[in-house]
Design an enzyme around this catalytic site. Structure first.
Site, PDB file in Angstrom:
ATOM      1  N   LYS A 152       0.654  -1.100  -0.026  1.00 47.27           N
ATOM      2  CA  LYS A 152       0.005   0.117   0.086  1.00 47.27           C
ATOM      3  C   LYS A 152       0.785   1.190   0.090  1.00 47.27           C
ATOM      4  CE  LYS A 152      -0.404  -0.598   5.123  1.00 47.27           C
ATOM      5  NZ  LYS A 152      -1.042  -1.156   5.976  1.00 47.27           N
TER       6      LYS A 152
ATOM      7  N   TYR B 237      14.288  30.448   8.233  1.00 47.30           N
ATOM      8  CA  TYR B 237      13.104  31.082   8.933  1.00 47.30           C
ATOM      9  C   TYR B 237      13.118  31.076  10.217  1.00 47.30           C
ATOM     10  CZ  TYR B 237      11.187  30.680   3.875  1.00 47.30           C
ATOM     11  OH  TYR B 237      11.187  30.846   2.604  1.00 47.30           O
TER      12      TYR B 237
HETATM   13  C1  PLP Z   1      -0.048  -2.040   6.597  1.00 47.70           C
HETATM   14  C2  PLP Z   1      -0.719  -3.403   7.102  1.00 47.70           C
HETATM   15  C3  PLP Z   1       0.332  -4.475   7.438  1.00 47.70           C
HETATM   16  C4  PLP Z   1       1.844  -4.379   7.404  1.00 47.70           C
HETATM   17  O1  PLP Z   1       2.085  -3.729   8.643  1.00 47.70           O
HETATM   18  P1  PLP Z   1       3.759  -3.456   8.828  1.00 47.70           P
HETATM   19  O2  PLP Z   1       3.958  -3.092  10.120  1.00 47.70           O
HETATM   20  O3  PLP Z   1       4.450  -2.598   7.895  1.00 47.70           O
HETATM   21  O4  PLP Z   1       4.435  -4.794   8.497  1.00 47.70           O
HETATM   22  C5  PLP Z   1      -0.609  -5.768   7.713  1.00 47.70           C
HETATM   23  N1  PLP Z   1      -1.700  -5.908   7.832  1.00 47.70           N
HETATM   24  C6  PLP Z   1      -2.556  -4.862   7.850  1.00 47.70           C
HETATM   25  C7  PLP Z   1      -4.002  -5.186   7.796  1.00 47.70           C
HETATM   26  C8  PLP Z   1      -2.102  -3.611   7.539  1.00 47.70           C
HETATM   27  O5  PLP Z   1      -2.976  -2.831   7.272  1.00 47.70           O
END
Ligand code: PLP
Length: 380
Positions: free
Chosen positions: A38, A268
Site C-alpha cells: 500500500k 526562517y
Molecule cells: C499495513 C498493514 C500491514 C503491514 O504492516 P507492517 O507493520 O508494515 O508490517 C499488515 N496488515 C494490515 C491489515 C495492514 O494494514
C-alpha cells in the site's frame, strides 16, 4: 552517479529480494507471504516493487485501495490481491468485477459483496476480520459466531480467510498475546460451527518478528519487506540487522558552501545562531521532497561520510547543515538523508526519531517529485 538529480531515492531491488527470501525462510514452506504494497509500496514505487516481488515469489499482495490493485494487475495477472481496508459502497461492485478479495467486518458489507457477486456471476473470496484489540476494522470476538453463520449462508461469497491485526506488537508482549488468545478462541468457535477457513492470519512485521509461532498459514509483512525493523520496546532477534537490508536511500546534494561569522542567524524563524565561525552547506532537499520539517535543528545528514547537524528550519526545497568539521566539502557533493555513506548509515527509523515520527511515515512522506532510481535486480 545521478549527477543530474537534486533529490532522489535509490532503491536496491536485490535488497528487497533478499528480504523476502529471509521472510520466507523464517516462516517456512507452509505459510504464505502476503506482501503489503500500500501507499506506493511504502514510497518505493508500486509497479517496480510489485514486479520484483512477483519474480521473487510473493503469494499475495495487500493494498489500501482499488487503484493500487489495478496497478499490480497491470504489471502481472494472477496474483491474489487482498484489500486491507473496508471497501466504500461504490467500490464493492468494482472490487468484485476485478476479483479483488475484500476484508469484511460486518454483515452489511458481506451482503453488498454477495449481491455484487450474483450480479457479476462471481464468487467473492472474502476475508473476515476480527477486532481483538486494534479498534479499527473487524467484528468483536463475541459476535463472530453469529456473523460467520450468517455470512456462510450467503450465496456468491466464500469465507476465504479469517484475520486480526495487532495494535502494539512492537512494544507489548502482553497486549499482543492477549490479542492472540482472543483470536485462537475465535478460531475454535468458527471451527465448532463446522466452517473451515483456508487462510488464517494476524502477523504484520512486528508480529512476524516477535510472535514467530503465531504465523498460522499466512503472514502480512510490510516494513520488513523493505528491510526495516519496526522500532519498539521489544527486542528483535540479534542476527536480523545482517539478514535484512534497507532497500531505500534518500539522497540530495550540496548546492553551496558558505562561511558564516559567529552570531549569524540561519533560516526562517531565526531558530539557529552560529556560535563561532561556521561553514554551512546548503542541501537540495526540503519538506517539499518529504523530509519532515520537524527534523529542523534535530536531524543529521551524511556529507563526506560524516554526520552533519541540520541547522535552522528545513525549508520547502532546501536545508542547511553545519559542515565546519568536515574538510573539503564542495558544491555537488552527495548528501545522504537516509542510507549509507562511507562507514556511517542513517536508518529510516533513526531519521524518523529525529523528526518525531515513525519509519512508515518517513517513507510514505517522500513526495512525487523525488525520482525513484532502481538498482540491482531486473524489474520490468
Ligand atoms: C499495513 C498493514 C500491514 C503491514 O504492516 P507492517 O507493520 O508494515 O508490517 C499488515 N496488515 C494490515 C491489515 C495492514 O494494514
Amino acid at each position: 552517479m545521478h549527477a543530474t538529480y537534486r533529490c532522489w531515492a535509490e532503491i536496491d531491488l536485490e535488497a528487497l529480494r533478499g528480504n523476502l527470501a529471509w521472510i520466507r525462510h523464517q516462516v517456512g514452506p507452509n505459510v504464505k507471504v502476503l506482501t503489503v504494497v500500500k501507499a506506493d509500496a511504502y514510497g518505493h514505487g508500486l509497479k517496480q516493487i510489485a514486479a520484483l516481488l512477483m519474480q521473487s515469489g510473493t503469494d499475495i499482495f495487500g493494498v489500501a485501495n482499488l487503484r493500487e490493485a489495478e496497478s499490480i494487475r497491470s504489471v502481472g495477472d494472477g496474483w491474489p490481491i487482498l484489500m486491507l481496508g473496508s471497501c466504500l459502497p461504490h467500490e464493492v461492485p468494482l472490487a468484485v468485477r476485478d476479483g479483488i478479495h475484500p476484508t469484511i467486518s460486518c454483515f452489511e458489507e458481506a451482503l453488498e459483496f454477495s449481491k455484487a457477486g450474483s450480479r457479476f456471476g462471481k464468487t467473492v473470496q472474502a476475508h473476515l476480520k476480527v477486532d481483538t484489540g486494534m479498534g479499527r476494522l473487524g467484528t468483536l470476538p463475541s459476535q463472530v459466531a453469529s456473523l460467520v453463520s450468517r455470512v456462510a449462508a450467503l450465496p456468491h461469497l466464500q469465507i476465504a480467510g479469517l484475520l486480526t491485526h495487532f495494535a502494539n506488537s512492537e512494544d507489548s508482549a502482553q497486549y499482543t498475546r492477549r490479542q492472540l488468545r482472543l483470536f485462537r478462541e475465535v478460531l475454535k468457535t468458527v471451527s465448532s460451527l463446522g466452517v473451515s477457513v483456508p487462510n488464517v492470519h494476524c502477523c504484520n512485521s512486528g508480529g512476524l518478528l516477535h510472535e514467530p509461532n503465531s504465523c498460522f498459514n499466512l503472514v502480512r509483512p510490510g516494513l520488513l519487506v523493505y528491510g526495516i525493523i519496526p522500532p519498539g520496546k521489544r527486542r528483535a532477534p540479534k542476527d536480523l540487522k545482517v539478514r535484512l537490508r534497507p532497500a531505500l536511500a534518500l539522497k540530495c546534494r550540496v548546492t553551496l558552501v558558505r562561511e558564516l561569522p559567529p552570531g549569524a542567524s540561519i533560516s526562517y524563524g531565526c531558530t539557529y545562531r552560529t556560535k563561532r565561525n561556521a561553514r554551512v552547506a546548503v542541501l537540495s532537499a526540503g519538506y517539499g521532497d518529504g523530509y519532515p520539517r520537524a527534523g529542523s535543528n534535530r536531524g543529521f545528514a551524511l556529507v563526506r561520510g560524516q554526520r552533519c547537524p541540520i541547522v535552522g528550519r528545513i525549508t520547502m526545497d532546501q536545508m542547511m547543515v553545519d559542515v565546519s568539521k568536515v574538510p573539503e566539502v564542495g558544491r555537488g557533493n552527495e548528501a545522504v538523508l537516509i542510507g549509507r555513506q562511507g562507514q556511517d548509515c542513517i536508518s529510516a527509523s533513526e531519521a524518523a526519531g529525529w523528526c518525531g515520527t515513525i519509519p512508515w511515515e518517513m517513507l510514505t512522506n517522500i513526495t512525487y517529485r523525488v525520482p525513484r532510481l532502481y538498482m540491482g535486480g531486473v524489474a520490468s
